[in-house]
Design a protein around this motif. Structure first.
Motif, PDB file in Angstrom:
ATOM      1  N   VAL A   1       0.851  -1.200   0.000  1.00  0.00           N
ATOM      2  CA  VAL A   1       0.000   0.000   0.000  1.00  0.00           C
ATOM      3  C   VAL A   1       0.884   1.247   0.000  1.00  0.00           C
ATOM      4  O   VAL A   1       1.682   1.455   0.921  1.00  0.00           O
TER       5      VAL A   1
ATOM      6  N   ILE B   1      -5.677  -0.639   7.327  1.00  0.00           N
ATOM      7  CA  ILE B   1      -5.329   0.400   6.351  1.00  0.00           C
ATOM      8  C   ILE B   1      -6.305   0.322   5.186  1.00  0.00           C
ATOM      9  O   ILE B   1      -6.624  -0.774   4.719  1.00  0.00           O
ATOM     10  N   LYS B   2      -6.779   1.484   4.729  1.00  0.00           N
ATOM     11  CA  LYS B   2      -7.637   1.461   3.536  1.00  0.00           C
ATOM     12  C   LYS B   2      -6.876   2.082   2.365  1.00  0.00           C
ATOM     13  O   LYS B   2      -6.035   2.980   2.561  1.00  0.00           O
ATOM     14  N   GLY B   3      -7.157   1.586   1.175  1.00  0.00           N
ATOM     15  CA  GLY B   3      -6.492   2.108  -0.015  1.00  0.00           C
ATOM     16  C   GLY B   3      -7.274   1.759  -1.269  1.00  0.00           C
ATOM     17  O   GLY B   3      -8.166   0.904  -1.250  1.00  0.00           O
TER      18      GLY B   3
ATOM     19  N   MET C   1       1.217   4.864   0.803  1.00  0.00           N
ATOM     20  CA  MET C   1       0.449   5.692   1.725  1.00  0.00           C
ATOM     21  C   MET C   1       0.346   7.145   1.252  1.00  0.00           C
ATOM     22  O   MET C   1       1.248   7.673   0.585  1.00  0.00           O
TER      23      MET C   1
ATOM     24  N   GLY D   1      -3.146   5.191   0.326  1.00  0.00           N
ATOM     25  CA  GLY D   1      -3.495   4.512   1.563  1.00  0.00           C
ATOM     26  C   GLY D   1      -3.598   5.445   2.759  1.00  0.00           C
ATOM     27  O   GLY D   1      -2.875   6.444   2.864  1.00  0.00           O
TER      28      GLY D   1
END
Lengths: 148, 187
Positions: free
Chosen positions: A103, A124-126, A105, A141
């Motif tokens: 990911v 973590i979102k992405g 960031m 991310g």
């Protein structure tokens, strides 16, 4: 009669100009999405997402590519590459060494990640761009939660 | 005696494995940039998530590029690139699989800059074309190899159709820049 036509043409030209300006501002120059504020379309563990791509990359691609996905798991590595910080959920090994979910960031979420010890449990979102044969790649991310 | 032969076999296999690994240089952070110069506007996009592997023994050289990872300045261009031109939902990866054809001219054991010729199959949007391009390898003292190349591709070769309305916005030939910093796999 001529005056009336002139008025109509003038109004049409005005509408055209307004439409062109609005189109330029809201369509041609529309901003990129605010990835940090986007709600995840899916929430799952890093291992489940990775295995879905490994087992059937086409089906997983149709489901997750181009979507905001939140993953939870141990971030094995935090890499700093060309001023970008990448969180790496390592889940396997292959031709290129480690394999898993990588990911990239957002800049404002990079600092906190660098301070975390390797192996920290994180959410973590992405934005998923796909599977390149070794890793599931996520961009933009943001750290949602750290369990340290 | 059997034990000694067994240990020697294991050592031989292990040293062979180490040698094979040391010959392979990889990156997952390669950068590809493309540039379109057209009368109405110039368009540039980059992707710095490119997988690449080079085997300095055989010359095998491969790339794998996720099309959705290309970043554009304008969101609309990125949308059109993925949805209309490349159809990245159908063809998520572009690949190159080929060889360095002038291996004898490159000393990967000695730091320096070497011209390279790379030949192979480039696949974009599911269409494969054979290409031969020139580039450069910079062999560094720290054991890394920096590869660079710039070349042109005709978008019509890959069945990318440009609508008449934007014919002045997108060039028929696109400049591709490749920049990979490869490290030995066993590092």
């Amino acid at each position: 009669m001529k005056k009336k036509w002139f008025k109509i043409l003038l109004i049409l030209a005005g509408i055209g100009v307004v439409a062109a300006v609005l189109g330029y501002i809201f369509i041609y120059n529309k901003p990129h999405p605010n990835y940090e504020k986007m709600n995840p379309d899916f929430t799952l563990t890093a291992a489940v997402l990775f295995n879905e791509y490994v087992e059937d990359s086409e089906a997983a691609g149709l489901e997750y590519n181009g979507k905001m996905v939140a993953v939870e798991g141990e971030v094995t590595l935090v890499e700093s590459v060309d001023e970008q910080v990448k969180a790496y959920f390592v889940l396997s090994e292959g031709l290129f060494g480690n394999e898993g979910i990588r990911v990239t960031m957002l800049e404002n979420h990079s600092g906190p990640l660098l301070d975390m010890p390797p192996g920290s449990l994180m959410s973590i979102k992405g934005y998923v761009t796909g599977y390149n044969g070794t890793d599931v790649i996520m961009e933009h991310g943001s750290l949602m939660h750290s369990y340290q | 005696m059997k034990k000694i032969i067994g240990i020697l076999t294991i050592l031989l296999i292990f040293s062979y494995h180490q040698e094979v690994q040391a010959q392979r240089y990889v990156t997952k952070d390669g950068r590809i940039t493309f540039f379109s110069e057209a009368p109405a506007e110039n368009i540039e996009a980059f992707n710095n998530q490119v997988n690449s592997a080079l085997d300095i023994g055989s010359g095998d050289f491969i790339f794998r590029v996720l099309m959705k990872s290309f970043q554009f300045e304008k969101a609309l261009m990125q949308e059109h690139f993925n949805e209309n031109y490349i159809e990245s939902h159908k063809h998520p990866n572009a690949t190159f699989s080929g060889k360095v054809t002038n291996l004898e001219a490159i000393d990967f054991g000695t730091p320096g800059t070497y011209n390279a010729v790379v030949s192979g199959d480039l696949t974009i949007k599911g269409i494969t074309k054979s290409i031969t391009e020139e580039g450069m390898f910079e062999v560094n003292a720290d054991g890394t190899i920096h590869g660079q190349a710039t070349f042109m591709i005709a978008i019509a070769d890959f069945d990318i159709k440009i609508p008449r309305a934007v014919i002045n916005n997108i060039a028929e030939e696109i400049e591709i820049k490749v920049d990979v910093k490869l490290s030995p796999l066993n590092n």
